[in-house]
Design an enzyme around this catalytic site. Structure first.
Site, PDB file in Angstrom:
ATOM      1  N   HIS A 112      -7.731   5.523   2.744  1.00  0.00           N
ATOM      2  CA  HIS A 112      -6.994   4.708   1.767  1.00  0.00           C
ATOM      3  C   HIS A 112      -7.853   3.534   1.292  1.00  0.00           C
ATOM      4  O   HIS A 112      -7.918   2.487   1.932  1.00  0.00           O
ATOM      5  CB  HIS A 112      -5.698   4.204   2.422  1.00  0.00           C
ATOM      6  CG  HIS A 112      -4.757   3.511   1.495  1.00  0.00           C
ATOM      7  ND1 HIS A 112      -3.449   3.930   1.296  1.00  0.00           N
ATOM      8  CD2 HIS A 112      -4.900   2.430   0.689  1.00  0.00           C
ATOM      9  CE1 HIS A 112      -2.853   3.134   0.434  1.00  0.00           C
ATOM     10  NE2 HIS A 112      -3.706   2.194   0.056  1.00  0.00           N
ATOM     11  N   HIS A 168      -9.178   1.708  -2.525  1.00  0.00           N
ATOM     12  CA  HIS A 168      -9.154   1.681  -3.997  1.00  0.00           C
ATOM     13  C   HIS A 168     -10.559   1.352  -4.486  1.00  0.00           C
ATOM     14  O   HIS A 168     -11.142   0.347  -4.047  1.00  0.00           O
ATOM     15  CB  HIS A 168      -8.175   0.624  -4.491  1.00  0.00           C
ATOM     16  CG  HIS A 168      -6.760   0.888  -4.053  1.00  0.00           C
ATOM     17  ND1 HIS A 168      -5.821   1.474  -4.868  1.00  0.00           N
ATOM     18  CD2 HIS A 168      -6.137   0.664  -2.869  1.00  0.00           C
ATOM     19  CE1 HIS A 168      -4.678   1.598  -4.216  1.00  0.00           C
ATOM     20  NE2 HIS A 168      -4.836   1.103  -3.003  1.00  0.00           N
ATOM     21  N   HIS A 228       2.034   5.252  -2.324  1.00  0.00           N
ATOM     22  CA  HIS A 228       2.246   3.945  -1.704  1.00  0.00           C
ATOM     23  C   HIS A 228       3.764   3.722  -1.595  1.00  0.00           C
ATOM     24  O   HIS A 228       4.470   3.821  -2.603  1.00  0.00           O
ATOM     25  CB  HIS A 228       1.691   2.822  -2.592  1.00  0.00           C
ATOM     26  CG  HIS A 228       0.211   2.643  -2.528  1.00  0.00           C
ATOM     27  ND1 HIS A 228      -0.676   3.606  -2.897  1.00  0.00           N
ATOM     28  CD2 HIS A 228      -0.538   1.558  -2.157  1.00  0.00           C
ATOM     29  CE1 HIS A 228      -1.916   3.140  -2.761  1.00  0.00           C
ATOM     30  NE2 HIS A 228      -1.865   1.907  -2.307  1.00  0.00           N
ATOM     31  N   GLU A 253       5.543  -0.725   1.645  1.00  0.00           N
ATOM     32  CA  GLU A 253       4.692  -1.913   1.711  1.00  0.00           C
ATOM     33  C   GLU A 253       5.557  -3.066   1.186  1.00  0.00           C
ATOM     34  O   GLU A 253       6.008  -3.908   1.943  1.00  0.00           O
ATOM     35  CB  GLU A 253       3.417  -1.716   0.875  1.00  0.00           C
ATOM     36  CG  GLU A 253       2.455  -2.900   0.926  1.00  0.00           C
ATOM     37  CD  GLU A 253       1.331  -2.806  -0.131  1.00  0.00           C
ATOM     38  OE1 GLU A 253       1.484  -2.096  -1.144  1.00  0.00           O
ATOM     39  OE2 GLU A 253       0.306  -3.509   0.045  1.00  0.00           O
ATOM     40  N   ASP A 269      -7.962  -0.584   2.355  1.00  0.00           N
ATOM     41  CA  ASP A 269      -7.257  -0.799   1.087  1.00  0.00           C
ATOM     42  C   ASP A 269      -8.188  -1.378   0.012  1.00  0.00           C
ATOM     43  O   ASP A 269      -8.609  -0.661  -0.893  1.00  0.00           O
ATOM     44  CB  ASP A 269      -6.045  -1.715   1.327  1.00  0.00           C
ATOM     45  CG  ASP A 269      -4.868  -1.443   0.402  1.00  0.00           C
ATOM     46  OD1 ASP A 269      -4.904  -0.445  -0.327  1.00  0.00           O
ATOM     47  OD2 ASP A 269      -3.912  -2.249   0.424  1.00  0.00           O
ATOM     48  N   ASP A 270      -8.500  -2.668   0.121  1.00  0.00           N
ATOM     49  CA  ASP A 270      -9.341  -3.362  -0.872  1.00  0.00           C
ATOM     50  C   ASP A 270     -10.198  -4.384  -0.108  1.00  0.00           C
ATOM     51  O   ASP A 270      -9.932  -5.595  -0.154  1.00  0.00           O
ATOM     52  CB  ASP A 270      -8.454  -4.106  -1.886  1.00  0.00           C
ATOM     53  CG  ASP A 270      -7.380  -3.212  -2.473  1.00  0.00           C
ATOM     54  OD1 ASP A 270      -7.675  -2.459  -3.407  1.00  0.00           O
ATOM     55  OD2 ASP A 270      -6.238  -3.261  -1.984  1.00  0.00           O
TER      56      ASP A 270
HETATM   57  N1  ADE Z   1      -3.625  -1.337  -5.500  1.00  0.00           N
HETATM   58  C1  ADE Z   1      -4.632  -1.853  -4.809  1.00  0.00           C
HETATM   59  N2  ADE Z   1      -4.203  -2.316  -3.620  1.00  0.00           N
HETATM   60  C2  ADE Z   1      -2.874  -2.093  -3.567  1.00  0.00           C
HETATM   61  C3  ADE Z   1      -1.868  -2.337  -2.612  1.00  0.00           C
HETATM   62  N3  ADE Z   1      -2.119  -2.936  -1.441  1.00  0.00           N
HETATM   63  N4  ADE Z   1      -0.611  -1.979  -2.902  1.00  0.00           N
HETATM   64  C4  ADE Z   1      -0.341  -1.388  -4.064  1.00  0.00           C
HETATM   65  N5  ADE Z   1      -1.252  -1.133  -4.999  1.00  0.00           N
HETATM   66  C5  ADE Z   1      -2.515  -1.477  -4.757  1.00  0.00           C
HETATM   67 ZN    ZN Z   2      -3.489   0.797  -1.479  1.00  0.00          ZN
END
Ligand code: ADE
Ligand code: ZN
Length: 331
Positions: free
Chosen positions: A15, A17, A195, A198, A275-276
Site C-alpha cells: 500500500h 501511493h 480504502h 480509515e 502509505d505516503d
Molecule cells: N491518498 C493518499 N494517501 C491516502 C490516505 N491515507 N487515505 C486516503 N487517500 C489517500
Molecule cells: Zn492509502
C-alpha cells in the site's frame, strides 16, 4: 543501506501511493524547473506541511501540479524505488491514478504507464526491487472520474498492472456509487482493494466488502465492531495497515493506541505499509522498528507480515514464488 536495525530485513509493501512517495526535494526541483510556486506546501524545514487529513489531500494534490509528463513520472518512479530498495523493500504494489496521469484519457494513460514501467524495469535490474501497479480512483473526484480510471485500468490490465482500487476522501459519497467501476475492473480480471475504515467506521468497511474486494486499505476502524473483525478473520480479508500514516494523521494518538495488535490477536490477517512515507516521516524500516518496540514483536512476527503480504500480493504465481524464495533465503 538504511541505517535502521531493520534496514536489511526484507519487506513486502502492498500500500504505497506513487505521488505520496515523492521526496519533498524532488518536488521542489520539479517546481523550480517548471516555474511553479508551491512553497506554501512546505514548512521551514522543507517538509510537507499539513495539519489534518483535508490539508494533507490538498498538499498531495499540489505536489501533483508539478508532475505533468510521462518523463516526470519516470523520474518519480526511479526516485521512489531507490528510496524503497534502501529500506529493504523487495516488492512494492503502488497506487497509480489515471486522473493525475493523463486526465483519465486512455491513450495518455498508456504513455504514463509505459514510462512508469520502464523505470520499474531499470530499478529491478539495478536494485532487485519488484514493482506492480494498482490503478486507484480518487473518491472525492466522484463516480464518473472513477469510471474513466476503471476503463484505463481495464485497457491496460496484465502481469504488471494487476489491480484496481479507490482512495481519497472516505468522508465523501458512498462506495456503492462506485460499483460500476469495481464490476468493470473485476470483469477485466483485475484484483480489487479499497480504502475503507480509515476516516469511515465499520459501515464503510462493510461497504467495501460488498464491492467484492480481496483486501482493504487501512480497515483499522473495523475494530469498533467485533462481529466485523470476526467476519474479516473468517473470510481471510487482509488489511493493508499503515500505522505510521494513521498516527501522523491523528487517527490514533500513538502506537500504543493503534489497533493493529488487537486485530491480529483476534485472527485478522494484517500487512504493514507506509502509505505516503515522506509525508508521514516514515519508512518501511521505521514501521518495523516501531512495531518491534511498541508490541515486542520479534523477527518471526515481522516475517509473518511479509508472508501474509506475499500470499495476497496481486502479482502472478511465478513472481510470488520468487518473493517467497527471497524471504526464505533471509531466515
Ligand atoms: N491518498 C493518499 N494517501 C491516502 C490516505 N491515507 N487515505 C486516503 N487517500 C489517500
Ligand atoms: Zn492509502
Amino acid at each position: 543501506m538504511s541505517d535502521s536495525a531493520y534496514g536489511n530485513f526484507p519487506k513486502v509493501e502492498l500500500h504505497l501511493h506513487l505521488e505520496g512517495a515523492a521526496p519533498p526535494a524532488f518536488i521542489r526541483g520539479l517546481a523550480k524547473e517548471k516555474n511553479i510556486d508551491i512553497h506554501r506546501i512546505f514548512d521551514d524545514a522543507g517538509n510537507y506541511a499539513f495539519g489534518n487529513f483535508t490539508q494533507f489531500l490538498q498538499v498531495y494534490e499540489a505536489t501533483v501540479e508539478t508532475l505533468k509528463t510521462p518523463e516526470d513520472y519516470h523520474r518519480l518512479t526511479l526516485a521512489m524505488l531507490e528510496q524503497s530498495a534502501v529500506q529493504g523493500v523487495i516488492y512494492t504494489e503502488t497506487f497509480l491514478s489515471p486522473d493525475f496521469c493523463g486526465g483519465g484519457e486512455v491513450a495518455a494513460w498508456r504513455e504514463f504507464l509505459q514510462a512508469i514501467k520502464e523505470a520499474a524495469d531499470i530499478a529491478e535490474t539495478r536494485d532487485g526491487i519488484i514493482m506492480r501497479g494498482i490503478v486507484t480512483a480518487v473518491r472525492h473526484l466522484g463516480p464518473d472520474k472513477a469510471k474513466a480510471a476503471a476503463l484505463c485500468a481495464a485497457e491496460t490490465v496484465g502481469d504488471w498492472l494487476v489491480g484496481f482500487g479507490i482512495g481519497g476522501d472516505e468522508r465523501i459519497g458512498r462506495l456503492k456509487d462506485f460499483s460500476w467501476s469495481f464490476d468493470l475492473a473485476r470483469e477485466a480480471k483485475l484484483h480489487l482493494t479499497a480504502h475503507a475504515g480509515e476516516w469511515g467506521g465499520p459501515e464503510s468497511v462493510r461497504d467495501a466488502l460488498s464491492l467484492g474486494v480481496e483486501r482493504i486499505g487501512h480497515g483499522v476502524r473495523a475494530i469498533e465492531d467485533l462481529a466485523l473483525v470476526d467476519h474479516l478473520a473468517e473470510n481471510e480479508i487482509v488489511l493493508e495497515v499503515c500505522p505510521g500514516s494513521n498516527i501522523a494523521l491523528g487517527l490514533y494518538p500513538d502506537w500504543q493506541h493503534h489497533p493493529i495488535e488487537r486485530l491480529m490477536e483476534r485472527g485478522v490477517k494484517v500487512t504493514v505499509s507506509t502509505d505516503d512515507p515522506p509525508f508521514f516521516h516514515t519508512t518501511m524500516s521505521y514501521e518495523f522498528e516501531r512495531l518491534a518496540d511498541s508490541y515486542g514483536w520479534d523477527d518471526d512476527v515481522l516475517r509473518t507480515l511479509n508472508e501474509t503480504a506475499t500470499g495476497v500480493a496481486f502479482c502472478d504465481e511465478p513472481t510470488r514464488a520468487r518473493l517467497m524464495k527471497k524471504l526464505e533465503q533471509y531466515q
